[in-house]
Write a protein that holds these residues in place. Structure first.
Motif, PDB file in Angstrom:
ATOM      1  N   VAL A 145       0.886  -1.172   0.000  1.00 50.33           N
ATOM      2  CA  VAL A 145       0.000   0.000   0.000  1.00 50.33           C
ATOM      3  C   VAL A 145       0.920   1.217   0.000  1.00 50.33           C
ATOM      4  CG1 VAL A 145      -1.796   1.272   1.208  1.00 50.33           C
ATOM      5  CG2 VAL A 145      -1.809  -1.240   1.248  1.00 50.33           C
ATOM      6  N   GLY A 146       0.910   1.946  -1.084  1.00 52.26           N
ATOM      7  CA  GLY A 146       1.861   3.044  -1.266  1.00 52.26           C
ATOM      8  C   GLY A 146       3.138   2.501  -1.895  1.00 52.26           C
ATOM      9  N   ASP A 147       3.914   3.398  -2.493  1.00 53.29           N
ATOM     10  CA  ASP A 147       5.175   2.992  -3.117  1.00 53.29           C
ATOM     11  C   ASP A 147       6.187   2.617  -2.041  1.00 53.29           C
ATOM     12  OD1 ASP A 147       4.009   3.544  -5.513  1.00 53.29           O
ATOM     13  OD2 ASP A 147       5.123   5.399  -5.888  1.00 53.29           O
ATOM     14  N   MET A 148       6.771   1.432  -2.173  1.00 55.75           N
ATOM     15  CA  MET A 148       7.771   0.966  -1.216  1.00 55.75           C
ATOM     16  C   MET A 148       8.949   0.368  -1.971  1.00 55.75           C
ATOM     17  SD  MET A 148       5.626  -0.252   2.072  1.00 55.75           S
ATOM     18  CE  MET A 148       5.086  -1.814   1.447  1.00 55.75           C
ATOM     19  N   THR A 149       9.536   1.204  -2.814  1.00 57.57           N
ATOM     20  CA  THR A 149      10.639   0.743  -3.653  1.00 57.57           C
ATOM     21  C   THR A 149      11.881   0.373  -2.850  1.00 57.57           C
ATOM     22  OG1 THR A 149      11.328   3.028  -4.053  1.00 57.57           O
ATOM     23  CG2 THR A 149       9.838   2.057  -5.657  1.00 57.57           C
ATOM     24  N   PHE A 150      11.918   0.734  -1.579  1.00 60.08           N
ATOM     25  CA  PHE A 150      13.036   0.307  -0.737  1.00 60.08           C
ATOM     26  C   PHE A 150      13.020  -1.206  -0.522  1.00 60.08           C
ATOM     27  CE2 PHE A 150       9.556   1.724   1.997  1.00 60.08           C
ATOM     28  CZ  PHE A 150       9.372   0.651   2.847  1.00 60.08           C
ATOM     29  N   LEU A 151      11.932  -1.870  -0.915  1.00 57.55           N
ATOM     30  CA  LEU A 151      11.858  -3.337  -0.848  1.00 57.55           C
ATOM     31  C   LEU A 151      12.406  -3.990  -2.115  1.00 57.55           C
ATOM     32  CD1 LEU A 151       8.302  -3.786   0.732  1.00 57.55           C
ATOM     33  CD2 LEU A 151      10.531  -3.851   1.888  1.00 57.55           C
ATOM     34  N   ASP A 152      12.810  -3.185  -3.090  1.00 55.98           N
ATOM     35  CA  ASP A 152      13.401  -3.716  -4.317  1.00 55.98           C
ATOM     36  C   ASP A 152      14.856  -4.128  -4.076  1.00 55.98           C
ATOM     37  OD1 ASP A 152      11.018  -3.033  -5.512  1.00 55.98           O
ATOM     38  OD2 ASP A 152      11.815  -1.330  -6.631  1.00 55.98           O
ATOM     39  N   ALA A 153      15.383  -4.921  -4.982  1.00 52.59           N
ATOM     40  CA  ALA A 153      16.791  -5.334  -4.892  1.00 52.59           C
ATOM     41  C   ALA A 153      17.705  -4.117  -4.991  1.00 52.59           C
ATOM     42  CB  ALA A 153      17.115  -6.317  -6.009  1.00 52.59           C
ATOM     43  N   GLY A 154      18.795  -4.153  -4.234  1.00 49.75           N
ATOM     44  CA  GLY A 154      19.782  -3.086  -4.297  1.00 49.75           C
ATOM     45  C   GLY A 154      19.455  -1.873  -3.469  1.00 49.75           C
ATOM     46  N   LYS A 155      18.393  -1.942  -2.652  1.00 46.08           N
ATOM     47  CA  LYS A 155      17.965  -0.770  -1.884  1.00 46.08           C
ATOM     48  C   LYS A 155      18.264  -0.883  -0.395  1.00 46.08           C
ATOM     49  CE  LYS A 155      15.811   1.132  -5.457  1.00 46.08           C
ATOM     50  NZ  LYS A 155      15.939   2.465  -5.960  1.00 46.08           N
TER      51      LYS A 155
END
Length: 196
Positions: free
Chosen positions: A128-138
């Motif tokens: 819910v909401g952008d959580m790109t910190f859960l992507d690889a390399g973050k």
């Protein structure tokens, strides 16, 4: 005129024969919960291992009578809801990194929950909401491989937000990292089925 008639005829044919309407690269699954229905569209071409695993659980009805049991809130409008908790009858799968798939953990993304890479099996979560910190390399403090995104919600985000807003309790579920994130009243998944 003939072209319009042909297009209309093909549309009617697709509606009357669901197999013709289904897109194998983007299968959809209807997750019916006691709070409402969530429909997800999966990225079978970009994340084939993860989608195949998820559909295996769907097709063998292993998600039926499981629950959304976790609501992790970073803010009232941002977080994730996690589901699963079933019998996990199938082996864990290889990790499909977002660097490999090109997908990202943005608002409405469905991803696999895991501990170490290669441990994902049944449990999944919806952002819910952008959580790109859960992507690889973050996240250089962890294994830096992120969580395997494999599709997105196409309807029912109101249901997802309602689950996220649920009351949580302080007990843990086998992991101190989840303390205070367990739903006081888990939301039952009645069924999960493919849709045309």
């Amino acid at each position: 005129m003939i072209r319009r008639s042909l297009i209309a005829a093909l549309a009617v044919l697709a509606l009357s024969h669901p197999a013709l309407a289904a897109d194998p690269d983007h299968p959809r699954v209807s997750i019916v919960t006691t709070k409402g229905t969530i429909v997800v569209e999966l990225e079978a071409k970009k994340a084939p291992v993860t989608v195949k695993n998820f559909l295996h659980y769907v097709d063998t009805q292993k998600f039926d009578n499981t629950v959304f049991y976790r609501a992790l809130r970073y803010t009232p409008e941002q977080g994730l809801v996690q589901a699963g908790g079933g019998e996990r009858p199938y082996s864990p799968i290889a990790h499909e990194s977002t660097k490999k798939t090109g997908l990202s953990n943005v608002d409405g993304t469905i991803s696999m929950a895991r501990y170490a890479p290669g441990t994902a099996s049944e449990d999944f979560f919806i952002c819910v909401g952008d959580m790109t910190f859960l992507d690889a390399g973050k996240d250089p403090s962890g294994d830096n491989l992120g969580f395997a995104a494999f599709g997105h919600v196409v309807s029912g985000m109101d249901v997802v937000r309602s689950i996220l807003a649920g009351k949580t309790v302080q007990h843990k579920k086998g992991d101190d990292n989840m303390k205070g994130q367990m739903l006081a009243a888990p939301v039952k998944i009645v069924s999960a089925r493919r849709v045309p």
